[in-house]
Design an enzyme around this catalytic site. Structure first.
Site, short mmCIF file in Angstrom:
data_model
loop_
_atom_site.label_atom_id
_atom_site.label_comp_id
_atom_site.label_asym_id
_atom_site.label_seq_id
_atom_site.Cartn_x
_atom_site.Cartn_y
_atom_site.Cartn_z
N HIS A 66 28.31 19.13 -31.17
CA HIS A 66 29.14 20.31 -31.37
C HIS A 66 29.92 20.15 -32.68
O HIS A 66 30.23 19.03 -33.09
CB HIS A 66 30.13 20.47 -30.21
CG HIS A 66 29.48 20.88 -28.93
ND1 HIS A 66 30.21 21.39 -27.88
CD2 HIS A 66 28.19 20.86 -28.52
CE1 HIS A 66 29.40 21.66 -26.88
NE2 HIS A 66 28.16 21.35 -27.24
N GLU A 68 32.98 20.54 -33.43
CA GLU A 68 34.24 19.81 -33.30
C GLU A 68 34.01 18.30 -33.32
O GLU A 68 34.68 17.56 -34.03
CB GLU A 68 34.95 20.16 -31.99
CG GLU A 68 35.31 21.62 -31.84
CD GLU A 68 34.26 22.40 -31.06
OE1 GLU A 68 33.04 22.31 -31.38
OE2 GLU A 68 34.65 23.12 -30.13
N CYS A 96 34.93 23.46 -25.74
CA CYS A 96 34.51 23.16 -24.37
C CYS A 96 35.29 21.94 -23.86
O CYS A 96 36.04 21.32 -24.62
CB CYS A 96 33.01 22.90 -24.33
SG CYS A 96 32.52 21.34 -25.11
N CYS A 99 34.61 18.71 -25.87
CA CYS A 99 35.31 18.68 -27.15
C CYS A 99 36.81 18.54 -26.96
O CYS A 99 37.48 17.86 -27.75
CB CYS A 99 34.96 19.92 -27.96
SG CYS A 99 33.23 19.93 -28.50
#
Length: 162
Positions: A66, A68, A96, A99
Site C-alpha cells: 500500500h 502508506e 486501512c 496501514c
C-alpha cells in the site's frame, strides 16, 4: 524575470503541497493499473518530503504494498530509524487497519487523508485502530482534505475497470 514553463510551475506547486504530491502519486499508480492511492511522508518542521509512493500491490504481487507502507518504509530507510515522530503522513484515502498499525508503530505525528473509506478504512471506519486500548500511539488525524477530488478519482478508476 525568467519565463518558466507551465509544467515547471505545476511541478513546483506539487512539491510545495504534500497532498498535491500524494495525488500525483495516486495518478501515477492509476496509470500503472493500480488503485489510485498516493502517500507522502513530510518532515513537519521543514515541510521537506522524505518519501512518496503510490500503491504497488499488483506490480509487486504484494498485498502489503500500500502507498502508506511504501512511503513509511522509504522514509524510515532514509532516516535510518524505525520511527518518524516528527513527521506527517498525507494520503489520498483513509488508511486501512494494516496501514493504521504501521502509522502507529512508526509514531507518525499527524495523519492527513482525503477520502473516507467506509468499507475498508481502519481509522474513522471499521476497526478504528487508533481508538483501541492496544494502540500504542495515535497520531493527530485530519480527514476529508480534498475528499471530493479523491472520491471522484477512485470512483472513475473503478468504474473504468467494470
Amino acid at each position: 524575470m525568467t519565463d518558466r514553463p507551465a509544467d515547471a510551475d505545476a511541478k513546483s506547486a506539487v512539491e510545495a503541497d504534500p497532498m498535491a504530491r500524494a495525488f500525483a502519486e495516486a495518478d501515477a499508480a492509476a496509470a500503472r493499473g493500480e488503485a489510485p492511492i498516493g502517500a507522502v511522508v513530510v518532515e513537519a518542521a521543514t515541510g521537506r518530503i522524505l518519501a512518496a509512493a503510490g500503491n504497488r500491490t499488483e506490480a509487486d504481487h504484494d498485498p502489503s504494498a500500500h502507498a502508506e507502507l511504501l512511503a513509511i518504509r522509504e522514509a524510515c530507510r532514509r532516516r535510518g530509524a524505525p520511527r518518524l515522530p516528527d513527521c506527517d503522513l498525507y494520503v489520498t484515502l483513509e488508511p486501512c487497519t494494516m496501514c493504521a498499525g504501521a502509522i502507529s508503530f512508526a509514531r507518525i505525528r499527524r495523519l492527513v487523508f482525503a477520502a473516507y473509506d467506509p468499507k475498508g478504512g481502519g481509522v474513522e471506519h471499521g476497526a478504528r485502530f487508533f481508538e483501541r486500548a492496544t494502540c500504542h500511539h495515535a497520531p493527530e488525524v485530519v480527514g476529508g482534505v480534498q475528499e471530493r477530488r479523491a472520491a471522484r478519482m477512485l470512483k472513475e478508476f473503478f468504474a473504468a475497470r467494470r
